[in-house]
Motif scaffolding. Structure first.
Motif, PDB file in Angstrom:
ATOM      1  N   PRO A 168       0.762  -1.242  -0.114  1.00  0.00           N
ATOM      2  CA  PRO A 168      -0.158   0.044  -0.248  1.00  0.00           C
ATOM      3  C   PRO A 168       0.693   1.302  -0.031  1.00  0.00           C
ATOM      4  N   ILE A 169       1.807   1.297   0.892  1.00  0.00           N
ATOM      5  CA  ILE A 169       2.754   2.414   0.906  1.00  0.00           C
ATOM      6  C   ILE A 169       3.479   2.755  -0.454  1.00  0.00           C
ATOM      7  N   VAL A 170       4.051   1.702  -1.174  1.00  0.00           N
ATOM      8  CA  VAL A 170       4.708   1.945  -2.249  1.00  0.00           C
ATOM      9  C   VAL A 170       3.820   2.179  -3.490  1.00  0.00           C
ATOM     10  N   GLU A 171       2.833   1.436  -3.748  1.00  0.00           N
ATOM     11  CA  GLU A 171       1.980   1.582  -4.800  1.00  0.00           C
ATOM     12  C   GLU A 171       1.146   3.005  -4.785  1.00  0.00           C
ATOM     13  N   GLU A 172       0.561   3.263  -3.780  1.00  0.00           N
ATOM     14  CA  GLU A 172      -0.212   4.659  -3.519  1.00  0.00           C
ATOM     15  C   GLU A 172       0.765   5.922  -3.749  1.00  0.00           C
ATOM     16  N   SER A 173       1.884   5.627  -3.304  1.00  0.00           N
ATOM     17  CA  SER A 173       2.955   6.648  -3.385  1.00  0.00           C
ATOM     18  C   SER A 173       3.337   6.808  -4.821  1.00  0.00           C
ATOM     19  N   ALA A 174       3.328   5.620  -5.596  1.00  0.00           N
ATOM     20  CA  ALA A 174       3.972   5.797  -7.009  1.00  0.00           C
ATOM     21  C   ALA A 174       2.719   6.349  -7.841  1.00  0.00           C
ATOM     22  N   LYS A 175       1.552   5.870  -7.547  1.00  0.00           N
ATOM     23  CA  LYS A 175       0.415   6.199  -8.206  1.00  0.00           C
ATOM     24  C   LYS A 175       0.022   7.897  -7.973  1.00  0.00           C
ATOM     25  N   ALA A 176       0.376   8.430  -6.519  1.00  0.00           N
ATOM     26  CA  ALA A 176       0.038   9.629  -6.328  1.00  0.00           C
ATOM     27  C   ALA A 176       1.081  10.796  -7.244  1.00  0.00           C
ATOM     28  N   ALA A 177       2.138  10.085  -7.417  1.00  0.00           N
ATOM     29  CA  ALA A 177       3.180  11.108  -8.164  1.00  0.00           C
ATOM     30  C   ALA A 177       2.546  11.537  -9.303  1.00  0.00           C
ATOM     31  N   ALA A 178       1.967  10.769  -9.962  1.00  0.00           N
ATOM     32  CA  ALA A 178       1.399  11.175 -11.491  1.00  0.00           C
ATOM     33  C   ALA A 178       0.431  12.529 -11.189  1.00  0.00           C
ATOM     34  N   VAL A 179      -0.595  12.293 -10.109  1.00  0.00           N
ATOM     35  CA  VAL A 179      -1.334  13.513  -9.798  1.00  0.00           C
ATOM     36  C   VAL A 179      -0.525  14.552  -9.449  1.00  0.00           C
ATOM     37  N   LEU A 180       0.490  14.371  -8.616  1.00  0.00           N
ATOM     38  CA  LEU A 180       1.446  15.453  -7.861  1.00  0.00           C
ATOM     39  C   LEU A 180       1.977  16.083  -8.981  1.00  0.00           C
ATOM     40  N   LEU A 181       2.509  15.547 -10.165  1.00  0.00           N
ATOM     41  CA  LEU A 181       3.129  16.263 -11.233  1.00  0.00           C
ATOM     42  C   LEU A 181       2.156  17.003 -12.297  1.00  0.00           C
ATOM     43  N   LEU A 182       0.755  16.476 -12.165  1.00  0.00           N
ATOM     44  CA  LEU A 182      -0.139  17.314 -12.864  1.00  0.00           C
ATOM     45  C   LEU A 182      -0.435  18.301 -12.279  1.00  0.00           C
ATOM     46  N   PHE A 183      -0.492  18.308 -10.840  1.00  0.00           N
ATOM     47  CA  PHE A 183      -0.737  19.548  -9.963  1.00  0.00           C
ATOM     48  C   PHE A 183       0.227  20.628  -9.855  1.00  0.00           C
ATOM     49  N   CYS A 184       1.441  20.409 -10.151  1.00  0.00           N
ATOM     50  CA  CYS A 184       2.730  21.148 -10.313  1.00  0.00           C
ATOM     51  C   CYS A 184       2.831  21.598 -11.690  1.00  0.00           C
ATOM     52  N   PHE A 185       2.681  21.012 -12.841  1.00  0.00           N
ATOM     53  CA  PHE A 185       3.143  21.359 -14.079  1.00  0.00           C
ATOM     54  C   PHE A 185       1.759  21.579 -14.745  1.00  0.00           C
ATOM     55  N   ARG A 186       0.505  21.213 -14.424  1.00  0.00           N
ATOM     56  CA  ARG A 186      -0.534  21.578 -15.192  1.00  0.00           C
ATOM     57  C   ARG A 186      -1.421  22.223 -14.370  1.00  0.00           C
TER      58      ARG A 186
END
Length: 490
Positions: A168-186
Motif C-alpha cells: 500500500p505504501i509503495v503503490e499509492e505513493s507511486a500512483k499519487a506521483a502522477a497527480v502531483l506532477l499534474l498539480f505542479c506542471f498543469r
C-alpha cells in the motif's frame, strides 16, 4: 588599431568618404508611446532574430523525453510480467485485463464533462499508472519482501507484511506521483475536486490494468499446470474477483489522494499549509484503505466479503456522491459567474441558464447539428460551451478564491482571449443555446407562428454584444465574427 582608424563602408547612394572627413551618425528611430513594428513579420517562423532558449526548455524536447521514459518503463514492466506469466499467460491476461479499462475511463471522463481537460493529461495519467507506477511497485515490493524474509527468516510473515504494509505504501505513493506532477506542471488544468478524482482515477486504472495482467496470467499458468477448466478454474475466480466484483478497487484508493489534491487546488494561494496537508492526508487515507483491502484475507474465510460489503461499497458510494456533488457545484459556479458577461452584452440573457445544465448543453449541440450544418456546427457549440465554462472558472478563481489579492496579472489577457473565442462562435452557439434553454424548461419562450427558424423565431432574445469591458467600438473593430469565411454558415 583604434575604432577611429577603421575603414568606413558608405551606404548605397552615398558618396565615398574622403580622407579626414567625419562620418555622419545614422539617426536612431524615435520611440513613441505606442510603437508600431510594421516591418516585423506576423508569422513567427519568418523572424530573422529569435529568442535563444536552452534546448531542454523546448516543449517538444520535454514531451519527447517524457514519452521515451514512459515507453521504456512500459517495455521493462511488460517484459517482467511476461517473464513471470509466460507468453500464453501474458496474452490471456492482457486480453482479460483490458476489458474494464474503457468502462472506467468513460466513467471518469463523464465526471469531467462540465469542463473537460486536455486528453494529453489523461493519457499521461493512464500511461504513468500502467508503466512507471507499476514498474516502481513491482521492483520495490519484491525487494522489500525479500529483504524482510531474509532479515526475519520467515518467508510467510514477510509475504503478509509485504502485502498489507509495504505494497500500500509503495503503490499509492507511486500512483499519487502522477497527480502531483499534474498539480505542479498543469496547474491551469487542475481546478478542483473533480479534476483530482479524474486524474487519480485514470492513473489507478492504468496501474490496475498492468497488475491484472500479472494476476490473470499467473492464474492461467496454474490452470495449465493443474489442467483446470471452466468456472472452477483459478483464472475464472481471479477474473470474477478482480474484474467483475472490484474493478474500482485501485481507483477507489487513489481517488482519495486525488481528492486531497483537489482540496489543495481550491485553497487560496496564501494557505500553504492546506496545500501540503490536504494531499498528505489523502495519501494516508489511500494507504489505509489499500492496507485494509489487502489484509481482508487475514480476517478469516469471509473476511474479504465483510470488508467488501461493510467498507468498500459504502466508501465507493460516498466518493461517487462527492464526485457528482462536485460536478453540480461546478455547474452552479457557471450559473453564478456568467451573468456578469450577459449583463455586459457578451452572452445572451438565456445562455448562463443553458450553460449551467448538462441536458441543455447536449440539446444545444443536437440543435446545431440538425439546423446549422452537421458536425462542424455541433463542434462549434461544444467549443463555445467549453470556453464559456473556462471563462466562468477563471473569473471565479480570480475574484473569489484569490481573496483580497484580486485577479492575477494575466487575468485581463486570458479573459480577452476567451471572449474572442466566444465571439467567433456566437452566431451558431447563441441561437442553439437559446433554443436549448427553452426546450429544457430553463426559460419560457412564447410560441411563434410560421416555420421555425433559429434566429427569426426568437429574435427578441437575440443578444446585442457590447464591448464595454474593454471600450472597443463594436464588432467592426475586431475580427469578423463569422462573415464569408464562416465554415458553419455555408
Amino acid at each position: 588599431m583604434s575604432f577611429e582608424s577603421l575603414p568606413h563602408r558608405p551606404h548605397p547612394g552615398q558618396a565615398p568618404q574622403q580622407p579626414g572627413q567625419a562620418v555622419p551618425a545614422r539617426p536612431v528611430p524615435a520611440c513613441a508611446d505606442d510603437p508600431r513594428f510594421d516591418a516585423v513579420p506576423p508569422d513567427r517562423a519568418k523572424w530573422r532574430y529569435r529568442p535563444r532558449r536552452d534546448f531542454w526548455r523546448s516543449k517538444a524536447v520535454r514531451a519527447g523525453a517524457l514519452i521515451t521514459l514512459l515507453a521504456l518503463c512500459g517495455l521493462v514492466i511488460f517484459a517482467l510480467v511476461r517473464e513471470q506469466t509466460g507468453t500464453e499467460g501474458f496474452l490471456v491476461g492482457l486480453g482479460l485485463a483490458v476489458l474494464p479499462v474503457p468502462l472506467l475511463g468513460a466513467a471518469f471522463r463523464w465526471l469531467d464533462r462540465v469542463d473537460p481537460g486536455p486528453w494529453r493529461n489523461l493519457f499521461f495519467a493512464l500511461a504513468w499508472g500502467a508503466c512507471a507506477a507499476a514498474l516502481v511497485a513491482i521492483i520495490a515490493n519484491s525487494f522489500a519482501t525479500r529483504w524482510i524474509a531474509t532479515a526475519t527468516a520467515d518467508p510467510s510473515s514477510a509475504d503478509h507484511l509485504g502485502a498489507s504494509v509495504i505494497a500500500p505504501i509503495v503503490e499509492e505513493s507511486a500512483k499519487a506521483a502522477a497527480v502531483l506532477l499534474l498539480f505542479c506542471f498543469r496547474r491551469r488544468d487542475f481546478h478542483g475536486i473533480v479534476d483530482g478524482v479524474v486524474f487519480a482515477g485514470f492513473t489507478a486504472t492504468g496501474f490496475a490494468f498492468t497488475e491484472n495482467i500479472l494476476y490473470l496470467g499467473n492464474a492461467f499458468g496454474e490452470d495449465q499446470a493443474s489442467h483446470s477448466e471452466g468456472l472452477t478454474s483459478t483464472t475464472a475466480a481471479t477474473f470474477f474477483v478482480r474484474v467483475v466484483m472490484s474493478p474500482f478497487a485501485h481507483p477507489l484508493f487513489t481517488v482519495l489522494s486525488g481528492i486531497g489534491f483537489g482540496f489543495a487546488a481550491l485553497s487560496p494561494p496564501g494557505r500553504r499549509l492546506r496545500r501540503v496537508a490536504f494531499p498528505l492526508l489523502g495519501l494516508v487515507l489511500a494507504m489505509g484503505m489499500h492496507a485494509l483491502w489487502n489484509s481482508s484475507a487475514l480476517f478469516g474465510t469471509y473476511g474479504f466479503y465483510i470488508v467488501y460489503g461493510a467498507v468498500m461499497v459504502p466508501v465507493f458510494g460516498l466518493l461517487t456522491w462527492l464526485a457528482v456533488w462536485s460536478r453540480q457545484r461546478e455547474l452552479r459556479t457557471v450559473a453564478a459567474e456568467l451573468p456578469a458577461y450577459a449583463a455586459a452584452g457578451w452572452l445572451g440573457p438565456a445562455e448562463p441558464l443553458a450553460l449551467s445544465s448538462m441536458r441543455a448543453r447536449a440539446t444545444a449541440r443536437d440543435f446545431a447539428h440538425h439546423r446549422f450544418g452537421g458536425k462542424a456546427a455541433a463542434r462549434a457549440v461544444a467549443e463555445y460551451e467549453a470556453f464559456a465554462t473556462t471563462l466562468a472558472f477563471l473569473r471565479h478563481r480570480a475574484y473569489r478564491s484569490a481573496g483580497a489579492t484580486g485577479p492575477g496579472p494575466d487575468f485581463a489577457a486570458r479573459e480577452q482571449e476567451l471572449l474572442h473565442h466566444l465571439w467567433e462562435r456566437k452566431p451558431v452557439a447563441a441561437p442553439a443555446l437559446l433554443y436549448a434553454a427553452g426546450a429544457t424548461g430553463r426559460i419560457w419562450l412564447p410560441p411563434q407562428p410560421g416555420p421555425p427558424h433559429p434566429y427569426t423565431q426568437h429574435a427578441q432574445y437575440a443578444p446585442q454584444p457590447r464591448y464595454a469591458p474593454y471600450g472597443q467600438p463594436g464588432p467592426a473593430a475586431g475580427p469578423a465574427p463569422y462573415g464569408a469565411h464562416n465554415p458553419y454558415l455555408r
